[in-house]
Design an enzyme around this catalytic site. Structure first.
Site, mmCIF file in Angstrom:
data_model
loop_
_atom_site.group_PDB
_atom_site.id
_atom_site.type_symbol
_atom_site.label_atom_id
_atom_site.label_comp_id
_atom_site.label_asym_id
_atom_site.label_seq_id
_atom_site.Cartn_x
_atom_site.Cartn_y
_atom_site.Cartn_z
ATOM 1 N N LYS A 57 34.986 32.449 34.785
ATOM 2 C CA LYS A 57 33.617 31.941 35.566
ATOM 3 C C LYS A 57 32.951 30.992 34.837
ATOM 4 O O LYS A 57 32.049 30.261 35.297
ATOM 5 C CB LYS A 57 32.642 33.350 35.750
ATOM 6 C CG LYS A 57 33.229 34.569 36.286
ATOM 7 C CD LYS A 57 32.915 34.229 37.752
ATOM 8 C CE LYS A 57 33.016 35.513 38.745
ATOM 9 N NZ LYS A 57 33.033 35.321 40.103
ATOM 10 N N SER A 307 41.987 37.144 34.239
ATOM 11 C CA SER A 307 40.816 36.602 34.519
ATOM 12 C C SER A 307 39.519 36.854 33.726
ATOM 13 O O SER A 307 38.636 36.054 33.391
ATOM 14 C CB SER A 307 40.392 36.829 36.029
ATOM 15 O OG SER A 307 40.521 38.465 36.217
#
Lengths: 318, 318
Positions: A57, A307
């Site tokens: 992110k 991730s």
């Protein structure tokens, strides 16, 4: 492959890479002979758990924040988030020296609020409903003029996340397949855009928890269906697929498969044990796809995105 | 600094580096702005938890195994170990294509026996006493002619472990201090030898659990005292300092400090959370030294060896 004019392209990802260089890490690629033997494939783990704020992110948020013109930037940025996007936006805003406002449910874990606050952002608490989050965010924007950065349904965010694949294909050029978890779809849309532009023959395969399978269903139906009542340990993947993301995914993703939570936990534990790296449940979903569907990967060179690595060490799922 | 003729020198470490290249990993150095801020120092973590078999022991065992002449090697190698050295010796023997015999207490965790067996070594079980381990090992040697590789009190093992510092000083040349955990002393002796030969002004600081502080006491007294009844979570550091290791350490180590177990657990958890990397209790002892004695490190450039990352995920100390 044809490309609708309004979908983000490789250019945007290359520009994002230049824009965020120095603000985010170039993450390493891990390999493990033991896991290769287990899967009868060659595995290349792209470690976004080692990214700033512990998740990919940081890329999309940084690209959005550093895309703003001076006047916009001066009024700051805002979002609502109970997860990694809030910390990422706060980090990026601090690096640019502008204010950040992050709306978080009052019920969010103290450690998550502290993480956001530690980057100098203003944490605005609200009731733990989507309606309250959205109305509180609207209030913040009205009071401050801050610019809202959506966690995934935003072309700048998609382009930022796409830099994961740009790097991975530099680090390991000849992959047969790239495996990505899908929740809101920002990472998947960005990665698919980069891969199909640079190596069209490489398969882009998304993995989704069976208990939050709106992307799987939407992809099969050809129309976007929202996620209601998600039930999965992969807390980062409970959201509904974004609208822009779905358009990109329909064009550029080859396959979506689902995995049960038990396999996600097994994948996570195997990655901890064998790679010695902390992977959060959502981050283990790509590897869970391999464990659940081994026949799809046998003998192939497989890139897998880990991730993120943020989780509560007092609440481990074993 | 004078050097007694029989102590291992930089040459042996450089030869070891050449000998084991390709058989072990060049491990990365991790940094964290957050941990730098916490300690008011610049920290460089040498990640031997990402080494083959999950610990620096792969280096010394590989150097010993690949130092053997053909005739010796053909008869295989043997050791007794309940920890990382057994797996490391088994791994190195497999790479050379020779037999390995590892004597392990019958009470050792199944996962540890499986790890050793997974490298193709013969696991020989014995009663969980030092006497039984030694007599069983003697039997194995008598039956097989295997060459015994001691886990730490062996110049080839010390030289192999010293390659940790050789690499670290290439990766970060200008360190003010290098921090190393001490148990048997193989890693510490090797690192101190490399550091004092290459950068004599760099401090070599060892950290030991307060509950197994024989190196601390021996260093202070100037004579080797054995460790009796160790009581520490850092299971890799419960052994007594080796004889050769002590001689090296007396010459080449500047400082030894101790840390309580509670700080070891805190260090471990901070490293997991901030570096996203799995560190076993013994591996967190160097960072625990910083947390316990912050004034020694403030404003300095500090190299810290994370010695290993093998632990039971069902037995976490929190």
């Amino acid at each position: 492959m044809s490309q609708a004019p309004n979908l983000p392209g490789l250019n945007a990802i290359e520009e994002a890479a230049a824009r965020i260089a120095g603000h985010v890490h170039r993450t390493p690629v891990y390999t493990s002979r033991c896991l290769d033997e287990l899967c009868a494939a060659e595995l290349f783990f792209k470690c976004e758990n080692l990214q700033k704020v512990g998740a990919f992110k940081a890329r999309g948020a940084s690209n959005a924040v550093f895309s703003l013109d001076e006047a916009q930037a001066a009024r700051g940025v805002a979002t609502h988030s109970s997860g990694n996007h809030g910390a990422a936006l706060a980090m990026a805003a601090r690096r640019r020296g502008i204010p950040a406002h992050v709306v978080m449910p009052a019920t969010a874990a103290a450690v998550k609020k502290e993480a956001v606050a530690s980057y100098g952002a203003v944490v605005v608490e609200c009731e733990p409903t989507l309606a309250a989050r959205e109305s509180t965010l609207a209030q913040v924007v009205e009071q401050t003029g801050a610019h809202v950065v959506h966690p995934y349904d935003d072309p700048r965010v998609i382009a930022g996340q796409g830099t994961v694949a740009l790097e991975l294909l530099q680090q390991v050029p000849d992959l047969d397949v790239v495996v990505v978890p899908v929740g809101g779809g920002g990472l998947l849309a960005g990665v698919a855009t980069a891969v199909k532009a640079l190596r069209p023959a490489t398969e882009v395969l998304a993995v989704e928890p069976a208990g939050a399978d709106d992307a799987f269903r939407s992809f099969g139906l050809g129309e976007r269906v929202p996620q209601t009542s998600p039930d999965t340990i992969a807390d980062g993947l409970r959201t509904s697929l974004g609208e822009l993301n779905f358009a990109v995914i329909q064009q550029r993703v080859d396959t979506i498969v689902t995995v049960p939570d038990a396999i996600i936990v097994r994948a996570m534990r195997l990655q901890w044990t064998r790679l010695k790296t902390l992977v959060e449940p959502s981050g283990a979903v790509s590897f869970a796809g391999l464990l659940e569907h081994p026949e799809r990967f046998r003998g192939r060179r497989v890139g897998l995105v880990i991730s993120g690595g943020n989780l509560d060490l007092d609440q481990l799922p074993w």
